[in-house]
Design an enzyme around this catalytic site. Structure first.
Site, mmCIF file in Angstrom:
data_model
loop_
_atom_site.group_PDB
_atom_site.id
_atom_site.type_symbol
_atom_site.label_atom_id
_atom_site.label_comp_id
_atom_site.label_asym_id
_atom_site.label_seq_id
_atom_site.Cartn_x
_atom_site.Cartn_y
_atom_site.Cartn_z
ATOM 1 N N LYS A 17 6.799 2.965 16.410
ATOM 2 C CA LYS A 17 6.955 2.587 15.004
ATOM 3 C C LYS A 17 5.982 3.363 14.127
ATOM 4 O O LYS A 17 6.297 3.744 13.006
ATOM 5 C CB LYS A 17 6.721 1.085 14.854
ATOM 6 C CG LYS A 17 6.747 0.586 13.413
ATOM 7 C CD LYS A 17 6.362 -0.884 13.345
ATOM 8 C CE LYS A 17 6.216 -1.350 11.899
ATOM 9 N NZ LYS A 17 5.712 -2.736 11.813
ATOM 10 N N GLN A 18 4.773 3.591 14.647
ATOM 11 C CA GLN A 18 3.714 4.251 13.905
ATOM 12 C C GLN A 18 2.742 4.863 14.906
ATOM 13 O O GLN A 18 2.815 4.579 16.103
ATOM 14 C CB GLN A 18 3.000 3.251 12.999
ATOM 15 C CG GLN A 18 2.304 2.130 13.749
ATOM 16 C CD GLN A 18 1.893 0.992 12.841
ATOM 17 O OE1 GLN A 18 2.707 0.219 12.366
ATOM 18 N NE2 GLN A 18 0.601 0.882 12.587
ATOM 19 N N GLU B 9 3.243 -1.124 18.121
ATOM 20 C CA GLU B 9 3.979 -2.363 17.848
ATOM 21 C C GLU B 9 5.375 -2.419 18.454
ATOM 22 O O GLU B 9 6.019 -3.469 18.405
ATOM 23 C CB GLU B 9 4.066 -2.655 16.339
ATOM 24 C CG GLU B 9 2.713 -2.887 15.693
ATOM 25 C CD GLU B 9 2.816 -3.388 14.260
ATOM 26 O OE1 GLU B 9 3.947 -3.599 13.772
ATOM 27 O OE2 GLU B 9 1.768 -3.560 13.631
ATOM 28 N N ASP C 173 -5.287 -3.138 8.568
ATOM 29 C CA ASP C 173 -5.111 -2.174 7.483
ATOM 30 C C ASP C 173 -6.426 -1.860 6.779
ATOM 31 O O ASP C 173 -6.574 -0.805 6.161
ATOM 32 C CB ASP C 173 -4.108 -2.701 6.453
ATOM 33 C CG ASP C 173 -2.735 -2.968 7.045
ATOM 34 O OD1 ASP C 173 -2.675 -3.740 8.016
ATOM 35 O OD2 ASP C 173 -1.745 -2.424 6.541
#
Length: 832
Positions: free
Chosen positions: A645-646, A524, A386
């Site tokens: 997921k992203q 993920e 992150d």
């Protein structure tokens, strides 16, 4: 009803802070208010109203509360972790987590005749007549005021103000005023420090709370000052907390006959009684000073905290210094958005929490960027990738802070090298989750609340975290031109990451291509084939393309080191011409897989996975971000489907401009025309479940130049990810620092088309129609710049100084900007 002069109320509804419609809510962008007490929302509010400074942080729990399933007082120190044996169905699982430190807030009271301490949640004894809670974002002050009627009919008003000092990072303050509105008599008071705490904020991580602390000192060091020192059980870090409490009746300071008590399990407190009169406030001012054994130039934590408590200024002086420090911070970090309103407030709120997590970090503190801030125990307080979304926010405003944060990674380079060596690789393998020492502390099991079962967690295969470290190190150098950073730290990070990923490659002579297998991408949802979960995927496009990018920066870094033979860096990294040749070749011959429609394929075999209609899931579930858990509870797996997921593939277009990505792919031997870029974005946007708060940040970026209205909608979601708890309950375990920083970065870097590349500061502004003007400050190569952009004009002003002129490029036109000079550029109107 005013609650605090330093914290003017913002009209805002209370339940998870959904904005109200009155005009005041749209104009006051510096406060967050709750005007009703809702027990079920306390956990979330405690995270939203947390205070900190980067050295430590405290959740916004009431000073009268204890951990009881409704409230969760939590205090956390940057870099203070401990290890316990977690308890899962497959047996013990080591768990390294940020430590919940002693609760310094504790203040309890009760009127004469009551056996139990006042409890706002005892509705059988207490009627809440009025409640207000306000976070003053501009000055970092949390204020709370409520009026209650007890079961004897007595009405009492309690008001508190607290801060965690930005001026003196190891200090904090709490003021509590208790007003007997319509009664007189005796009031019993208890003030203390409670170290009988446990880590229980993220219960899905373990069946039982984790207790990390054992007391080492429990003392009263003066008539009004307490000291508690504790030590973590495994990491042996000592934490000392000293609290001095003064007492006033009205404006008169008074003494009281205080009785000192302690609990050998780890708590100290003072009990005393005061005689109160109708309408006259009893005011307690508690100043707190802390130290840990990680601090530099400290003989003992207990001594340092005690000395500070004895010599420190008054509550009022500490508060004033703290407020002034915040004003100075906003001169560096504030982003002015016009028109003002809820988005502007969210912008300030997100900036505020990033600064609370990082501002005090320096090279002495040795702390990384915890993904959930110092606000809770989500992700065990670990450091993830992150940080990739945080560095741009920090570097353009305070470069030295980025250097201090990158030093966290550099200090753990040895651990990364050891991890790589254990895996039979070269270079450094940075772990997916990092804590105190840089070892891989990623959990191996994950609890699925839908099935009530533990399942394998293979996310340690996300080796791409190392690429993020190298990317951030190079971007820092590109922004600052700090050659000393490159010589002493940056080149080591970049080169060791490059070596690790080269050692992951295998060569196929038939195709004359290199591949990387056994990894997970940012998505993920895919940790291997459906029949071999945990095996990883082959040729993840994000991993391969970013490896090529890092290899080229490693070559450039090595060439720069060679120009400074006196610095010894060239000899230290030990790069030879043969290795440089290997990097050059591999960077041009890494495999990139394409889907049958010509779009980039997330990994080899992705195009053969089944399609999945997400509509039925969206109809059945309030949120499908954790589709992996939903499917696992059904006996299925996301490994079977084209779903993410992203962003994964699309992360390439977040980190690199479309032009830079096309150029890079061309040098790798692949054509990626503009229309294919668009189709790639469309394909993966449609199959994303937005299971990460980072997804809205990335999609706001991707849409900025092709659908500005849609980009702004994604931005609004990103800005309010935590304010509105869009992930349905995750905020109670901490905010999402990456998304917070990333949302601010969208407004400044994305919408201005701001790039720092090839020694030039580049602007290519495209504002959504909803934004009239953006104004902020940045630092670039020793120039302090003020940047203002509107729909038709860009103004860049450099403050007076001695730095050499910089090259700025606006819409392709280059100009030199000297210190003390202002340049104004007309912008052409754009159409979708």
């Amino acid at each position: 009803m005013a609650i605090s002069e330093s914290a003017p109320f913002l009209a805002r509804a209370c339940q998870i802070a959904h904005p109200v419609d009155d005009e005041q809510a749209l104009t006051d962008v510096w406060a967050l208010r709750f005007d009703e007490y809702v027990a079920a929302e306390e956990g979330t509010r405690e995270a939203l109203c947390a205070l900190g400074n980067g050295y430590w942080g405290v959740r916004g729990a009431g000073e009268d509360s204890v951990s009881d399933g409704v409230h969760y007082p939590g205090t956390y120190f940057a870099g203070v972790y401990d290890v316990v044996e977690g308890d899962v169905d497959a047996g013990p699982m080591p768990d390294e987590e940020i430590v919940n430190a002693p609760n310094w807030l504790a203040v309890r009271f009760r009127p004469a005749g009551e056996e139990a301490w006042f409890d706002l949640d005892r509705l059988d004894r207490t009627q809440i007549l009025d409640f207000r809670q306000e976070l003053d974002i501009r000055h970092g002050i949390l204020a709370r005021q409520f009026t209650v009627r007890d079961d004897r009919g007595r009405v009492t008003t309690v008001r508190s103000d607290r801060f965690v000092s930005q001026a003196s990072p190891r200090s904090a303050g709490l003021r509590v005023s208790i007003v007997p509105v319509d009664w007189s008599g005796s009031l019993a008071v208890r003030v203390g420090i409670d170290g009988r705490v446990a880590n229980a904020n993220a219960p899905e991580h373990s069946r039982h709370p984790h207790r990390h602390l054992r007391p080492t000192l429990l003392r009263q060091i003066s008539a009004d000052t307490l000291l508690l020192e504790v030590e973590t059980r495994a990491s042996r870090i000592r934490i000392a907390t000293a609290a001095r409490t003064t007492l006033r009746l009205g404006e008169t300071e008074v003494s009281a006959d205080r009785r000192f008590e302690s609990d050998p399990l780890g708590a100290v407190w003072q009990d005393f009684s005061v005689t109160v009169s109708r309408g006259e406030p009893v005011v307690l001012e508690k100043t707190v000073h802390v130290s840990t054994s990680r601090d530099r130039a400290v003989l003992t934590p207990a001594g340092a905290a005690s000395d500070a408590a004895v010599t420190a200024s008054s509550f009022r002086t500490l508060l004033a210094d703290h407020a002034r420090a915040w004003e100075r911070l906003w001169l560096e970090f504030a982003v002015e958005l016009r028109p003002s309103g809820v988005e502007a407030r969210a912008l300030h709120f997100n900036t505020f929490h990033v600064l609370q997590t990082l501002n005090a970090v320096d090279t002495d503190l040795d702390a990384g960027i915890p993904a959930r801030g110092l606000h809770g125990e989500g992700y065990d307080g670990h450091v993830f990738w992150d940080e990739l979304f945080v560095y741009p926010f920090v570097t353009v405003r305070r470069p030295r802070l980025s250097a201090a944060l990158l030093a966290y990674r550099h200090r753990r380079l040895g651990a990364g090298r050891e991890a790589a060596a254990r895996a039979g690789r070269r270079g450094a393998c940075f772990p997916w989750q990092s804590g105190i020492a840089g070892n891989d502390v990623t959990p191996t099991r994950l609890f699925n609340p839908l099935s009530q079962r533990w399942m394998d967690d293979n996310s340690s295969l996300q080796r791409h975290v190392g690429l993020a470290v190298a990317f951030s190190a190079w971007q820092y150098y590109e922004s600052t031109g700090d050659i000393q950073f490159l010589l002493n730290e940056g080149a080591d990070l970049i080169i060791d990451v490059a070596r690790f990923f080269v050692s992951l490659t295998t060569y196929d002579p038939a195709r004359d291509r290199y591949s990387i297998a056994g990894v997970m991408g940012p998505d993920e949802y895919h940790d291997g084939p459906a029949d071999r979960p945990g095996a990883g995927v082959r040729d993840n496009v994000y991993t391969n393309v970013m490896t090529a990018w890092v290899l080229r920066r490693a070559i450039t870094a090595a060439e720069l080191l060679r120009e400074y033979p006196g610095a010894l860096a060239w000899r230290r990294v030990g790069v030879g011409s043969a290795e440089l040749d290997d990097w050059e070749r591999i960077s041009h011959r890494l495999t990139v897989v394409f889907n049958r429609d010509g779009t980039l394929s997330q990994f080899d075999g992705y195009d053969d996975l089944e399609l999945l209609d997400l509509a039925p899931f969206r109809q059945r579930y309030a949120w499908i971000g954790r589709l992996d858990l939903i499917l696992a509870a059904r006996g299925d797996t996301t490994n079977r489907y084209q779903v993410s997921k992203q962003p994964d593939v699309l992360m390439l277009l977040y980190l690199l401009s479309a032009e830079e990505l096309r150029e890079l792919l061309a040098t790798m031997g692949y054509d990626f025309p503009a229309e294919t870029v668009t189709r790639t974005v469309d394909r993966y946007s449609a199959t994303c479940t937005f299971g990460s708060t980072l997804a809205n940040v990335v999609h706001a970026w991707l849409e900025a130049r092709r659908d500005r209205a849609r980009s702004y909608r994604f931005l609004s979601e990103a800005l309010h990810s935590d304010l509105d708890d869009l992930q349905h309950g995750t905020v109670r375990e901490g905010v999402h620092i990456g998304a917070m920083a990333g949302s601010v970065d969208i407004v400044t870097r994305c919408y201005l088309g701001l790039e720092m590349r090839e020694g030039r500061l580049r602007f290519h502004p495209v504002l959504p129609d909803e934004i009239e003007r953006i104004r902020f400050h940045l630092v670039y190569r020793d120039h302090a710049l003020s940047v203002t952009v509107s729909q038709g004009e860009l103004k860049v002003a450099s403050t007076a100084g001695t730095a050499a002129p910089i090259a700025i490029v606006v819409e392709g036109a280059e100009a030199a900007l000297a210190t003390g000079e202002t340049k104004v550029f007309a912008l052409e109107a754009r159409r979708e």
